[in-house]
Design a protein around this motif. Structure first.
Motif, short mmCIF file in Angstrom:
data_model
loop_
_atom_site.label_atom_id
_atom_site.label_comp_id
_atom_site.label_asym_id
_atom_site.label_seq_id
_atom_site.Cartn_x
_atom_site.Cartn_y
_atom_site.Cartn_z
N VAL A 1 12.14 3.96 -15.23
CA VAL A 1 10.99 3.63 -16.08
C VAL A 1 11.30 2.38 -16.91
CG1 VAL A 1 9.60 4.38 -18.04
CG2 VAL A 1 10.08 5.97 -16.18
N ILE A 2 12.51 2.30 -17.44
CA ILE A 2 12.90 1.12 -18.21
C ILE A 2 12.85 -0.12 -17.31
CG2 ILE A 2 14.84 0.01 -19.39
CD1 ILE A 2 15.62 2.83 -20.40
N ASP A 3 13.31 0.01 -16.07
CA ASP A 3 13.28 -1.12 -15.13
C ASP A 3 11.85 -1.58 -14.83
OD1 ASP A 3 15.97 -1.32 -14.94
OD2 ASP A 3 16.17 -0.36 -12.98
N VAL A 4 10.95 -0.62 -14.62
CA VAL A 4 9.58 -1.01 -14.28
C VAL A 4 8.86 -1.63 -15.47
CG1 VAL A 4 8.28 1.11 -14.83
CG2 VAL A 4 7.65 -0.24 -12.82
N ASN B 1 0.78 -1.24 0.00
CA ASN B 1 0.00 0.00 0.00
C ASN B 1 0.82 1.29 0.00
OD1 ASN B 1 -2.84 -1.13 0.43
ND2 ASN B 1 -1.74 -2.05 2.14
N ASP B 2 2.05 1.27 0.49
CA ASP B 2 2.77 2.52 0.74
C ASP B 2 3.95 2.71 -0.19
OD1 ASP B 2 1.00 3.16 2.87
OD2 ASP B 2 2.10 1.78 4.17
N GLY B 3 4.83 3.66 0.19
CA GLY B 3 5.93 4.01 -0.69
C GLY B 3 7.27 3.99 0.00
N LEU B 4 8.22 4.68 -0.61
CA LEU B 4 9.60 4.65 -0.16
C LEU B 4 9.78 5.26 1.22
CD1 LEU B 4 12.48 3.87 -0.97
CD2 LEU B 4 12.71 6.12 -2.03
N ALA B 5 9.06 6.33 1.51
CA ALA B 5 9.20 7.00 2.82
C ALA B 5 8.80 6.04 3.94
CB ALA B 5 8.33 8.25 2.85
N GLU B 6 7.69 5.33 3.76
CA GLU B 6 7.25 4.39 4.79
C GLU B 6 8.23 3.22 4.93
OE1 GLU B 6 3.84 6.74 3.41
OE2 GLU B 6 5.39 5.56 2.37
N TYR B 7 8.80 2.78 3.80
CA TYR B 7 9.78 1.69 3.86
C TYR B 7 11.01 2.13 4.64
CZ TYR B 7 13.75 -1.15 2.60
OH TYR B 7 14.88 -1.90 2.68
N LYS B 8 11.51 3.32 4.37
CA LYS B 8 12.71 3.80 5.07
C LYS B 8 12.46 3.93 6.57
CE LYS B 8 15.06 6.21 1.29
NZ LYS B 8 15.58 7.51 0.79
N ALA B 9 11.27 4.38 6.94
CA ALA B 9 10.94 4.48 8.36
C ALA B 9 10.92 3.11 9.02
CB ALA B 9 9.58 5.17 8.52
N TRP B 10 10.36 2.13 8.31
CA TRP B 10 10.34 0.76 8.86
C TRP B 10 11.76 0.23 9.00
CZ3 TRP B 10 12.13 -4.03 7.72
CH2 TRP B 10 11.55 -5.12 8.41
N ALA B 11 12.59 0.45 7.99
CA ALA B 11 13.95 -0.06 8.00
C ALA B 11 14.75 0.49 9.18
CB ALA B 11 14.64 0.27 6.69
N GLU B 12 14.54 1.77 9.50
CA GLU B 12 15.26 2.39 10.62
C GLU B 12 14.85 1.78 11.96
OE1 GLU B 12 14.72 6.56 10.49
OE2 GLU B 12 15.79 6.83 8.58
N LEU C 1 15.23 -4.62 -1.55
CA LEU C 1 13.90 -4.20 -1.10
C LEU C 1 13.62 -2.76 -1.50
CD1 LEU C 1 13.67 -5.81 2.46
CD2 LEU C 1 12.51 -6.53 0.37
N GLN C 2 14.64 -1.91 -1.41
CA GLN C 2 14.45 -0.51 -1.80
C GLN C 2 14.16 -0.41 -3.30
OE1 GLN C 2 17.36 3.29 -1.54
NE2 GLN C 2 16.78 2.43 0.45
N ARG C 3 14.82 -1.24 -4.07
CA ARG C 3 14.54 -1.24 -5.51
C ARG C 3 13.10 -1.68 -5.77
NH1 ARG C 3 14.20 -5.40 -9.05
NH2 ARG C 3 14.41 -4.87 -11.28
N LYS C 4 12.65 -2.73 -5.08
CA LYS C 4 11.30 -3.23 -5.30
C LYS C 4 10.25 -2.20 -4.90
CE LYS C 4 10.25 -7.56 -4.46
NZ LYS C 4 10.10 -8.91 -3.89
N ILE C 5 10.45 -1.50 -3.79
CA ILE C 5 9.44 -0.53 -3.35
C ILE C 5 9.40 0.66 -4.31
CG2 ILE C 5 10.90 0.85 -1.80
CD1 ILE C 5 7.25 -0.25 -1.19
#
Length: 427
Positions: free
Chosen positions: A337-340, A269-280, A296-300
């Motif tokens: 964009v090419i990666d996605v 459901n969320d994005g990079l900011a939420e992932y970074k907060a969880w990782a910390e 994981l950062q690439r996937k998010i």
């Protein structure tokens, strides 16, 4: 006892002749002891006065075959064809004489399977004779599970799972057919999970992991542990993005208080900011669950870009908006964009001139009420556009339609017009 839907195929000859054929094969490696080895079997086959014929004495035939089963120490001395023929004949008598649901039958089969699996002969021969046995056993019999577990063991040890040609449909059908307990079904699925993981096929292993989770009571401790393993595997797979599939498992929902569940929620459901907060706040989780932070950062980021695309299908996405969402420099946007697109999450066309991405297709991370509403709006917009196109076509047709001639005017007013004789005759 399972209904018999297999057919026993015997070579020509009486029971006595076939038994002696098996015994002579087993005695091939013997020299001077050969006659001594064969004599007990000949004695057992001898019918004395007052005894029932062997063909009418089921218990005696079982005892004689048990004597042979105890003498099987390996695949024997013979060509591949002779080995296969020996075991086909042995299996035929075994399935004919022993009740399939008997503990004694299972014990004999366990011993026989262990002997075959542990022999040092070529694995291709083992595959053939075990496949023959598997197909000879009635489809609903739980004995098929024992045989296939042995096949799986041999293939896994030799890194040859592909030789089994196992499909998800096969497994699904077998688990519906086999008369085995729910615990045995779960254990078989776990064997498949471990086998494919060992052979370097994590994607196949993960699909069986999902089936394994579904097979367990959702509130049980094994189900909770399996659900957490499934989450960890899904996060580790570099090309797996369908996290909505996990959220549909009751056992995963039951693990809502686990730290990996909160990470799974972010990837859905969320994005990079939420992932970074969880990782910390969960620094120790990466090593604990063998997770790669950079992967994981690439996937998010890819999932975030896919969500941006889904929200803007048919429109132009500015590079600046993409860069902001992914927290990257505008110069890196085209690479992402090419990666996605390679990941199959989005389709579109980049424009360096306008610094935009025109989105033609995108994958939703989940399909809930919000996604349905967005889809409804798009369908309504397409409907309105089609109505406008139809109106233009109708107006063009009306404009290009010629004025009616005098004959047409007369016909339309009800005045009769002459019909040529030839045309009247055909009519």
């Amino acid at each position: 006892m399972a209904g018999t839907d297999s057919v026993s195929i015997f070579t020509e000859g009486t029971f006595e002749e076939q038994i002696l054929e098996l015994v002579n094969y087993l005695a091939r490696s013997l020299a001077e002891e050969r006659a001594t080895y064969i004599q007990p079997f000949q004695d057992a086959l001898t019918v004395t006065e007052g005894q029932k014929p062997i063909a009418e004495d089921l218990e005696r035939r079982r005892n004689i075959l048990t004597m042979i089963l105890k003498e099987v120490k390996g695949l024997g001395d013979g060509s591949e064809r002779e080995i296969e023929g020996f075991f086909n004949l042995l299996f035929s008598h075994f399935l004919e004489l022993f009740p399939l649901d008997s503990p004694e039958t299972k014990s004999h089969l366990d011993t026989l399977l262990h002997t075959i699996a542990s022999s040092s002969e070529q694995t291709t021969t083992k595959y053939r004779i075990l496949s023959n046995l598997f197909n000879a056993i009635p489809r609903r019999s739980g004995l098929r599970l024992l045989v296939y577990k042995t096949l799986l063991q041999i293939a896994s040890e030799n890194d040859e799972l592909e030789l089994l040609g196992l499909s998800d449909t096969d497994v699904e059908n077998w688990l519906q057919e086999w008369e085995i307990s729910p615990e045995e079904k779960s254990a078989f699925l776990k064997l498949l999970v471990d086998a494919f993981a060992k052979c370097g096929e994590p994607e196949r292993s993960y699909q069986f992991q999902l089936s394994y989770v579904r097979s367990l009571p959702s509130s049980s401790s094994p189900a909770q542990a399996a659900a957490i393993d499934a989450i960890a595997i899904a996060l580790r797979l570099p090309s797996y993005f369908n996290f909505d599939e996990l959220f549909r498992l009751d056992a995963v929902i039951a693990a809502k208080d686990h730290e990996l569940f909160s990470l799974l929620h972010i990837f859905l459901n969320d994005g990079l900011a939420e992932y970074k907060a969880w990782a910390e706040s969960h620094a120790g989780a990466f090593s604990k669950y063998e997770l790669d932070p950079s992967q994981l950062q690439r996937k998010i980021r890819l999932l975030t870009l896919a969500t941006l695309g889904f929200q803007n299908i048919g429109r132009d996405l500015p590079y600046s908006l993409i860069a902001s969402g992914l927290q990257v420099e505008p110069s890196q946007v085209e690479t992402w964009v090419i990666d996605v697109i390679r990941a199959g999450l989005l389709s579109g066309k980049l424009s360096q001139t306008t610094q935009t991405l025109h989105v033609t297709r995108a994958t939703a991370r989940s399909f809930e009420r919000e996604e349905w509403e967005l889809l409804g709006k798009r369908l309504q917009a397409w409907k309105s556009g089609l109505v406008g196109v139809l109106e233009v076509i109708a107006a063009t047709r009306k404009k290009n339609t010629p004025e009616p001639t005098q004959a047409n005017t007369s016909a339309s007013s009800g005045v009769e017009t002459p019909v040529p004789a030839a045309q009247a005759a055909v009519a």
